[in-house]
Scaffold this active site. Structure first.
Site, PDB file in Angstrom:
ATOM      1  N   GLY A 220      44.186  44.776  37.930  1.00  0.00           N
ATOM      2  CA  GLY A 220      42.901  44.955  37.268  1.00  0.00           C
ATOM      3  C   GLY A 220      43.006  44.510  35.825  1.00  0.00           C
ATOM      4  CB  SER A 221      40.748  45.005  32.991  1.00  0.00           C
ATOM      5  OG  SER A 221      40.677  46.407  32.947  1.00  0.00           O
ATOM      6  CB  ALA A 223      41.033  47.635  28.904  1.00  0.00           C
ATOM      7  N   GLY A 225      44.993  48.839  32.616  1.00  0.00           N
ATOM      8  CA  GLY A 225      46.454  48.882  32.770  1.00  0.00           C
ATOM      9  C   GLY A 225      47.099  49.737  31.685  1.00  0.00           C
ATOM     10  CD  GLU A 242      51.167  41.009  38.849  1.00  0.00           C
ATOM     11  OE1 GLU A 242      50.673  40.238  38.004  1.00  0.00           O
ATOM     12  OE2 GLU A 242      52.369  40.954  39.171  1.00  0.00           O
ATOM     13  CB  CYS A 276      43.919  37.478  37.792  1.00  0.00           C
ATOM     14  SG  CYS A 276      44.826  37.107  39.293  1.00  0.00           S
TER      15      CYS A 276
HETATM   16  P1  NAD Z   1      39.207  47.227  36.155  1.00  0.00           P
HETATM   17  O1  NAD Z   1      40.451  47.394  35.379  1.00  0.00           O
HETATM   18  O2  NAD Z   1      37.924  47.607  35.522  1.00  0.00           O
HETATM   19  O3  NAD Z   1      39.258  48.047  37.526  1.00  0.00           O
HETATM   20  C1  NAD Z   1      40.299  47.861  38.457  1.00  0.00           C
HETATM   21  C2  NAD Z   1      40.481  49.132  39.250  1.00  0.00           C
HETATM   22  O4  NAD Z   1      40.911  50.176  38.388  1.00  0.00           O
HETATM   23  C3  NAD Z   1      39.228  49.659  39.949  1.00  0.00           C
HETATM   24  O5  NAD Z   1      39.590  50.133  41.228  1.00  0.00           O
HETATM   25  C4  NAD Z   1      38.807  50.817  39.054  1.00  0.00           C
HETATM   26  O6  NAD Z   1      38.059  51.806  39.734  1.00  0.00           O
HETATM   27  C5  NAD Z   1      40.158  51.363  38.616  1.00  0.00           C
HETATM   28  N1  NAD Z   1      40.140  52.158  37.391  1.00  0.00           N
HETATM   29  C6  NAD Z   1      39.203  52.190  36.415  1.00  0.00           C
HETATM   30  N2  NAD Z   1      39.574  53.044  35.440  1.00  0.00           N
HETATM   31  C7  NAD Z   1      40.774  53.559  35.799  1.00  0.00           C
HETATM   32  C8  NAD Z   1      41.691  54.479  35.195  1.00  0.00           C
HETATM   33  N3  NAD Z   1      41.445  55.032  34.005  1.00  0.00           N
HETATM   34  N4  NAD Z   1      42.823  54.769  35.854  1.00  0.00           N
HETATM   35  C9  NAD Z   1      43.119  54.196  37.033  1.00  0.00           C
HETATM   36  N5  NAD Z   1      42.293  53.322  37.653  1.00  0.00           N
HETATM   37  C10 NAD Z   1      41.140  53.003  37.051  1.00  0.00           C
HETATM   38  O7  NAD Z   1      39.213  45.697  36.600  1.00  0.00           O
HETATM   39  P2  NAD Z   1      38.058  44.920  37.399  1.00  0.00           P
HETATM   40  O8  NAD Z   1      36.930  44.661  36.439  1.00  0.00           O
HETATM   41  O9  NAD Z   1      37.787  45.586  38.693  1.00  0.00           O
HETATM   42  O10 NAD Z   1      38.826  43.533  37.730  1.00  0.00           O
HETATM   43  C11 NAD Z   1      38.838  42.454  36.866  1.00  0.00           C
HETATM   44  C12 NAD Z   1      40.157  42.398  36.107  1.00  0.00           C
HETATM   45  O11 NAD Z   1      41.243  42.389  37.021  1.00  0.00           O
HETATM   46  C13 NAD Z   1      40.328  41.131  35.289  1.00  0.00           C
HETATM   47  O12 NAD Z   1      40.874  41.435  34.034  1.00  0.00           O
HETATM   48  C14 NAD Z   1      41.317  40.311  36.107  1.00  0.00           C
HETATM   49  O13 NAD Z   1      42.044  39.340  35.377  1.00  0.00           O
HETATM   50  C15 NAD Z   1      42.170  41.371  36.667  1.00  0.00           C
HETATM   51  N6  NAD Z   1      42.893  40.878  37.843  1.00  0.00           N
HETATM   52  C16 NAD Z   1      44.220  40.640  37.729  1.00  0.00           C
HETATM   53  C17 NAD Z   1      44.933  40.148  38.806  1.00  0.00           C
HETATM   54  C18 NAD Z   1      46.404  39.890  38.707  1.00  0.00           C
HETATM   55  O14 NAD Z   1      47.047  39.806  39.740  1.00  0.00           O
HETATM   56  N7  NAD Z   1      46.961  39.756  37.524  1.00  0.00           N
HETATM   57  C19 NAD Z   1      44.274  39.909  40.022  1.00  0.00           C
HETATM   58  C20 NAD Z   1      42.916  40.158  40.103  1.00  0.00           C
HETATM   59  C21 NAD Z   1      42.236  40.663  38.993  1.00  0.00           C
END
Ligand code: NAD
Length: 468
Positions: A220-221, A223, A225, A242, A276
């Protein structure tokens, strides 16, 4: 079409204590109402995973591998359902969804083919030293909305193979694919080995802070992470993160412009720019800058937007309303900081569509270049030469991927070696597979996913040191 809509906790498919309305981003139509877990249900999932783990580990590698292969077969049988559901909830074109589902099955099969053999460091008159791997315990896998089948499964398969149990949590706007994968898993794995819960963006920190969770694997993002790293600190959980990327493509003046522009275009606008490892900024040498920008603008003008199930669609919508707003913001930034030569408009539609947008005469320092736009708004920056481009590419807190494009293989290889990212492609971008390690540098992540290196991250090293 009706969709899987139940949680999987302790071997049972269950209603949630709450519900989530799932939208088709191409129409804003509500396509399903699915189960959403409460904190008590998240707790039940962790309890079930903890209770099931010792017996699952004791089952042994070969038996776990056999169940994973049965799971891959069962995914294969429901591939077309998964692909269609993916288009409806995520928005990507059917061909891209079919590709993701193909990879989902392939990742399970690839992991099932791996082993983590015990290595013997010493075996002589003074003693024997063996290094092996043991399971960690309960793993939590949290995924984003852009690859709703592949990302969770690329966590589930290695976690289970190593003898861990898992609790998966998808993003709230794309729960259906993960719930289908839960339904497929239910008759195959012993109760508690696979648990799938959903939330409204509010159970992630409960899971990542839970004392009975040994490891968090998160995509995910950046932030989020960082929040996960903080909430995992109290119990020193193992982490694989990731995170976001801002992949640069460095295009040298010796390339075939039209062939390179096509490949750069495809790797930028794959999944409508919501990947990503998509190209997010392009650095082009001065000598071909104008002609390269023109070629990219032509491709953008020709691109067919539409519903992912419509034949001929190349680019789908933004996945959700927040992402749509983000794309609109970046179009305004593009107007302010550069010159839009294609796109920059929103087609008349109920869906979250944004025309692929090419922005030229823009510089580093603009947020469109420096930040991860995650939308189909692509900046093309003019560079004096390769060294100038490389310096700009490396001046980023991200380090997920990057690419060098040149007819000179030796020069491209040398530049690739100096690019500060976990993956550098040459004359291609975005090619990945289960046998290739994937690891973000800098603030794009911690740890490795996929391949035998990624597999080992689901284990604890165990040394047996025997004296004679
Ligand atoms: P996000 O970080 O907003 O959410 C990802 C997940 O985290 C969701 O399931 C969300 O419900 C959960 N989440 C939210 N707050 C949380 C917390 N405090 N604790 C634990 N979990 C929490 O990301 P998004 O907007 O869903 O996805 C887009 C981002 O993901 C982009 O930055 C993209 O680059 C990244 N991404 C990275 C990869 C990689 O392999 N590097 C792959 C795909 C996407």
């Amino acid at each position: 079409m009706s969709f899987a809509n139940k949680l999987l906790i302790n071997g049972k498919l269950l209603e949630g204590d709450r519900t989530i309305e799932v939208q088709d981003p191409a129409t804003q139509e509500i396509i399903a109402v699915v189960a959403c877990a409460s904190e008590a249900q998240a707790q039940a999932a962790v309890v079930a995973a903890k209770a099931a783990q010792p017996a699952w580990e004791a089952l042994g590698w070969e038996a776990r591998k056999a169940l994973l292969l049965a799971y891959a077969d069962a995914i294969h049988e429901r591939a077309s359902e998964l692909s269609e559901a993916m288009v409806r909830e995520q928005g990507k074109p059917l061909m891209e969804a079919q590709g993701e589902v193909f990879y989902t099955e392939a990742f399970v099969r690839h992991f099932a083919s791996l082993t983590l053999p015990v290595s013997v460091l010493q075996d002589d008159a003074s003693g024997k030293i063996e290094v092996g791997h043991i399971a960690l315990g309960v793993v939590v896998g949290i995924s984003p909305w852009n690859f709703p089948a592949l990302v969770p499964i690329a966590k589930l398969a290695p976690a289970l193979l190593c003898g861990n149990t898992i609790v998966l949590k998808p993003a709230p706007s794309t729960p259906i694919c993960t719930l289908i994968l839960a339904e497929i898993a239910q008759p195959i794995f012993p109760a508690g080995v696979v648990n799938v819960i959903t939330d409204q963006n509010d159970l992630g920190s409960f899971l990542t802070g839970h004392p009975d969770v040994a490891k968090v694997t998160f995509t995910g993002s950046t932030a989020t992470g960082k929040k996960i790293m903080a909430s995992s600190a109290a119990t020193l959980k193992r982490l694989t993160l990731e995170l976001g990327g801002n992949d640069a493509a460095l295009v040298l003046s010796d390339v075939d412009v039209s062939a390179t522009a096509k490949k750069v275009f495809d790797a930028s606008f794959y999944n409508a720019g919501q990947a990503c490892m998509a190209i997010k900024r392009v650095y082009v040498e001065n000598a071909i800058y104008d002609v390269f920008c023109e070629a990219m603008a032509t491709l953008a003008n020709e691109a067919v937007l539409g519903h992912g199930l419509d034949e001929g669609t190349q680019i789908g919508p933004m996945q959700n309303a927040a992402q749509f707003e983000k794309a609109k913001h970046f179009i305004e930034v593009a107007k302010r900081d550069g010159i839009i030569i294609a796109g920059g408009t929103l087609p008349e539609s109920q869906g979250y569509f944004v025309r692929p947008t090419i922005v030229r005469d823009i510089e580093d320092g603009s947020e469109l270049v420096d930040q991860e736009q995650f939308s189909p708004v692509l900046p093309i920056v003019r560079i004096a030469d390769a060294e100038d481009g490389l310096a700009r590419a490396n001046r980023s807190s991200y380090g997920l991927g990057g690419s060098v494009w040149s007819a000179d293989a030796v020069r491209a290889r040398a530049l690739a070696g100096r690019m500060q990212s976990g993956t550098v492609w040459i004359n291609q971008h975005l090619k990945f597979g289960p046998h290739i390690p994937f690891a973000g540098a800098k603030q794009s992540g911690i740890g490795v996913e996929w391949s035998d290196l990624g597999l080992a991250e689901f284990t604890q090293i165990k040394v047996i040191n025997e004296g004679f």
